[in-house]
Design a protein around this motif. Structure first.
Motif, PDB file in Angstrom:
ATOM      1  N   ILE A 154       0.822  -1.214   0.000  1.00  0.00           N
ATOM      2  CA  ILE A 154       0.000   0.000   0.000  1.00  0.00           C
ATOM      3  C   ILE A 154       0.855   1.263   0.000  1.00  0.00           C
ATOM      4  N   GLY A 155       2.167   1.095  -0.263  1.00  0.00           N
ATOM      5  CA  GLY A 155       3.021   2.242  -0.512  1.00  0.00           C
ATOM      6  C   GLY A 155       3.595   2.942   0.701  1.00  0.00           C
ATOM      7  N   GLN A 156       3.537   2.316   1.875  1.00  0.00           N
ATOM      8  CA  GLN A 156       4.097   2.964   3.056  1.00  0.00           C
ATOM      9  C   GLN A 156       5.545   2.572   3.322  1.00  0.00           C
ATOM     10  N   LEU A 157       5.902   1.371   2.905  1.00  0.00           N
ATOM     11  CA  LEU A 157       7.281   0.912   3.024  1.00  0.00           C
ATOM     12  C   LEU A 157       7.796   0.568   1.632  1.00  0.00           C
ATOM     13  N   GLU A 158       9.108   0.572   1.490  1.00  0.00           N
ATOM     14  CA  GLU A 158       9.730   0.211   0.211  1.00  0.00           C
ATOM     15  C   GLU A 158      10.973  -0.609   0.487  1.00  0.00           C
ATOM     16  N   ARG A 172      14.493  -1.881  -0.629  1.00  0.00           N
ATOM     17  CA  ARG A 172      15.568  -1.429  -1.521  1.00  0.00           C
ATOM     18  C   ARG A 172      16.746  -2.388  -1.444  1.00  0.00           C
ATOM     19  N   HIS A 173      17.209  -2.809  -2.591  1.00  0.00           N
ATOM     20  CA  HIS A 173      18.321  -3.752  -2.661  1.00  0.00           C
ATOM     21  C   HIS A 173      19.578  -3.147  -2.032  1.00  0.00           C
ATOM     22  N   GLY A 174      20.167  -3.901  -1.134  1.00  0.00           N
ATOM     23  CA  GLY A 174      21.385  -3.456  -0.475  1.00  0.00           C
ATOM     24  C   GLY A 174      21.162  -2.502   0.685  1.00  0.00           C
ATOM     25  N   VAL A 175      19.917  -2.112   0.907  1.00  0.00           N
ATOM     26  CA  VAL A 175      19.608  -1.173   1.987  1.00  0.00           C
ATOM     27  C   VAL A 175      18.700  -1.802   3.029  1.00  0.00           C
ATOM     28  N   GLY A 176      17.624  -2.407   2.580  1.00  0.00           N
ATOM     29  CA  GLY A 176      16.634  -2.973   3.485  1.00  0.00           C
ATOM     30  C   GLY A 176      15.280  -2.346   3.223  1.00  0.00           C
ATOM     31  N   THR A 177      14.436  -2.332   4.234  1.00  0.00           N
ATOM     32  CA  THR A 177      13.089  -1.773   4.090  1.00  0.00           C
ATOM     33  C   THR A 177      13.060  -0.382   4.695  1.00  0.00           C
ATOM     34  N   VAL A 178      12.560   0.563   3.911  1.00  0.00           N
ATOM     35  CA  VAL A 178      12.601   1.975   4.280  1.00  0.00           C
ATOM     36  C   VAL A 178      11.190   2.560   4.284  1.00  0.00           C
ATOM     37  N   VAL A 179      10.928   3.496   5.198  1.00  0.00           N
ATOM     38  CA  VAL A 179       9.641   4.188   5.264  1.00  0.00           C
ATOM     39  C   VAL A 179       9.584   5.230   4.143  1.00  0.00           C
ATOM     40  N   VAL A 180       8.529   5.170   3.322  1.00  0.00           N
ATOM     41  CA  VAL A 180       8.386   6.144   2.240  1.00  0.00           C
ATOM     42  C   VAL A 180       7.131   7.000   2.380  1.00  0.00           C
ATOM     43  N   SER A 181       6.198   6.600   3.237  1.00  0.00           N
ATOM     44  CA  SER A 181       4.983   7.387   3.436  1.00  0.00           C
ATOM     45  C   SER A 181       4.340   7.043   4.770  1.00  0.00           C
ATOM     46  N   ALA A 182       3.813   8.068   5.445  1.00  0.00           N
ATOM     47  CA  ALA A 182       3.115   7.839   6.715  1.00  0.00           C
ATOM     48  C   ALA A 182       1.690   7.372   6.489  1.00  0.00           C
ATOM     49  N   THR A 183       1.205   7.487   5.248  1.00  0.00           N
ATOM     50  CA  THR A 183      -0.166   7.102   4.929  1.00  0.00           C
ATOM     51  C   THR A 183      -0.185   6.125   3.761  1.00  0.00           C
ATOM     52  N   PRO A 184      -1.249   5.325   3.635  1.00  0.00           N
ATOM     53  CA  PRO A 184      -1.327   4.353   2.544  1.00  0.00           C
ATOM     54  C   PRO A 184      -1.376   5.004   1.174  1.00  0.00           C
ATOM     55  N   LEU A 185      -0.941   4.252   0.177  1.00  0.00           N
ATOM     56  CA  LEU A 185      -0.974   4.705  -1.209  1.00  0.00           C
ATOM     57  C   LEU A 185      -2.419   4.751  -1.690  1.00  0.00           C
ATOM     58  N   PRO A 186      -2.861   5.875  -2.279  1.00  0.00           N
ATOM     59  CA  PRO A 186      -4.232   5.941  -2.808  1.00  0.00           C
ATOM     60  C   PRO A 186      -4.471   4.862  -3.860  1.00  0.00           C
ATOM     61  N   ALA A 187      -5.724   4.468  -4.017  1.00  0.00           N
ATOM     62  CA  ALA A 187      -6.073   3.378  -4.935  1.00  0.00           C
ATOM     63  C   ALA A 187      -5.611   3.667  -6.362  1.00  0.00           C
ATOM     64  N   LEU A 188      -5.729   4.928  -6.812  1.00  0.00           N
ATOM     65  CA  LEU A 188      -5.321   5.271  -8.168  1.00  0.00           C
ATOM     66  C   LEU A 188      -3.823   5.055  -8.360  1.00  0.00           C
ATOM     67  N   GLU A 189      -3.032   5.476  -7.384  1.00  0.00           N
ATOM     68  CA  GLU A 189      -1.587   5.303  -7.489  1.00  0.00           C
ATOM     69  C   GLU A 189      -1.210   3.826  -7.491  1.00  0.00           C
ATOM     70  N   GLN A 190      -1.921   3.029  -6.687  1.00  0.00           N
ATOM     71  CA  GLN A 190      -1.660   1.592  -6.667  1.00  0.00           C
ATOM     72  C   GLN A 190      -1.976   0.979  -8.033  1.00  0.00           C
ATOM     73  N   SER A 191      -3.072   1.424  -8.650  1.00  0.00           N
ATOM     74  CA  SER A 191      -3.438   0.925  -9.972  1.00  0.00           C
ATOM     75  C   SER A 191      -2.383   1.293 -11.008  1.00  0.00           C
ATOM     76  N   LEU A 192      -1.870   2.519 -10.931  1.00  0.00           N
ATOM     77  CA  LEU A 192      -0.834   2.958 -11.862  1.00  0.00           C
ATOM     78  C   LEU A 192       0.455   2.171 -11.674  1.00  0.00           C
ATOM     79  N   ARG A 193       0.776   1.867 -10.419  1.00  0.00           N
ATOM     80  CA  ARG A 193       1.983   1.075 -10.147  1.00  0.00           C
ATOM     81  C   ARG A 193       1.851  -0.307 -10.768  1.00  0.00           C
ATOM     82  N   ARG A 194       0.676  -0.919 -10.617  1.00  0.00           N
ATOM     83  CA  ARG A 194       0.467  -2.237 -11.194  1.00  0.00           C
ATOM     84  C   ARG A 194       0.527  -2.196 -12.726  1.00  0.00           C
ATOM     85  N   ALA A 195       0.024  -1.117 -13.306  1.00  0.00           N
ATOM     86  CA  ALA A 195       0.092  -0.972 -14.765  1.00  0.00           C
ATOM     87  C   ALA A 195       1.543  -0.868 -15.225  1.00  0.00           C
ATOM     88  N   ALA A 196       2.365  -0.173 -14.443  1.00  0.00           N
ATOM     89  CA  ALA A 196       3.791  -0.043 -14.787  1.00  0.00           C
ATOM     90  C   ALA A 196       4.490  -1.393 -14.708  1.00  0.00           C
TER      91      ALA A 196
END
Length: 230
Positions: free
Chosen positions: A62-66, A68-92
């Motif tokens: 849902i876009g709150q964590l990411e 990253r290779h060689g780094v680990g898991t990093v916080v990228v957002s305090a809130t969930p990814l909106p549904a539209l952005e999730q759909s665009l990510r899946r399309a990519a």
């Protein structure tokens, strides 16, 4: 009389996910910070390591964590990814997999024709590493190593160069894919594992048709799900 809602039992994964979201929303885990590893996190939450892993995967999806290779898991957002952005990510991801399908089906057929004993050994070793992967990051890296070995077994320099230049985009898409818990069922994940084993066997046996079929089974099943969900 007040309407009384039934009490719902939540799974440990759901409870762990909620606690991680609380940490994110409160700022205890600020954006840009690295979160603890699975083992440390499981101890802090009082749950098993697989439960902690699934909770982190849910937040990556849902876009709150990411991851990253060689780094680990990093916080990228305090809130969930909106549904539209999730759909665009899946399309990519789907666009990357469309390219992957074309490259890897041909690579599998050539590998079945041209593989050497050393090629087969390398493919088997990568498959074993993939089967033993204990984290999403390790799974992606082992999977890429497996498919790189298949491409190398095709003994086509141009194909190897094109695939090599494509690896960065493929790694990013694969990490997004394994993190998106809503995309594939456990049965589909197990079928993907079976398709990888079938591909290794087909190449070792020199079976061109079976190698192509195994690759299509692996890539196209995922691609169709991505198209349906985006």
């Amino acid at each position: 009389m007040l309407a009384v809602r039934a009490v719902q039992r939540r799974s440990l994964v759901e409870q762990a996910t909620s606690e991680l979201q609380r940490l994110l929303a409160s700022g205890e885990w600020p954006v840009g910070s690295r979160v603890p590893g699975e083992l440390a996190l499981s101890k802090q939450l009082g749950v098993s390591r697989p439960t902690a892993r699934e909770a982190m995967r849910a937040l990556v999806a849902i876009g709150q964590l990411e991851t990253r290779h060689g780094v680990g898991t990093v916080v990228v957002s305090a809130t969930p990814l909106p549904a539209l952005e999730q759909s665009l990510r899946r399309a990519a991801i789907a666009e990357v997999y469309e390219v992957r399908a074309g490259l890897e089906v041909e690579a599998a057929k050539l590998a079945a024709r041209r593989r050497t004993a050393e090629d087969v050994e390398r493919i088997r070793a990568a498959l074993a590493k993939r089967d033993a992967a204990a984290s999403p990051v390790a799974l992606v890296e082992a999977d890429l190593e497996f498919h790189t070995a298949v491409v190398a077994a095709a003994h086509n320099d141009v194909l190897s160069e094109v695939f090599g230049s494509f690896l960065g985009a493929l790694r990013s898409a694969a990490n997004d894919l394994v993190a998106d818990a809503g995309l594939r069922t456990r049965a589909e994940l197990e079928d993907s594992d079976g398709a990888h084993r079938a591909l290794a066997d087909a190449i070792a046996d020199g079976d061109v048709d079976a190698a192509a079929a195994a690759t299509e089974r692996n890539v196209h099943t995922t691609l169709e799900r991505l198209r349906a969900e985006s």
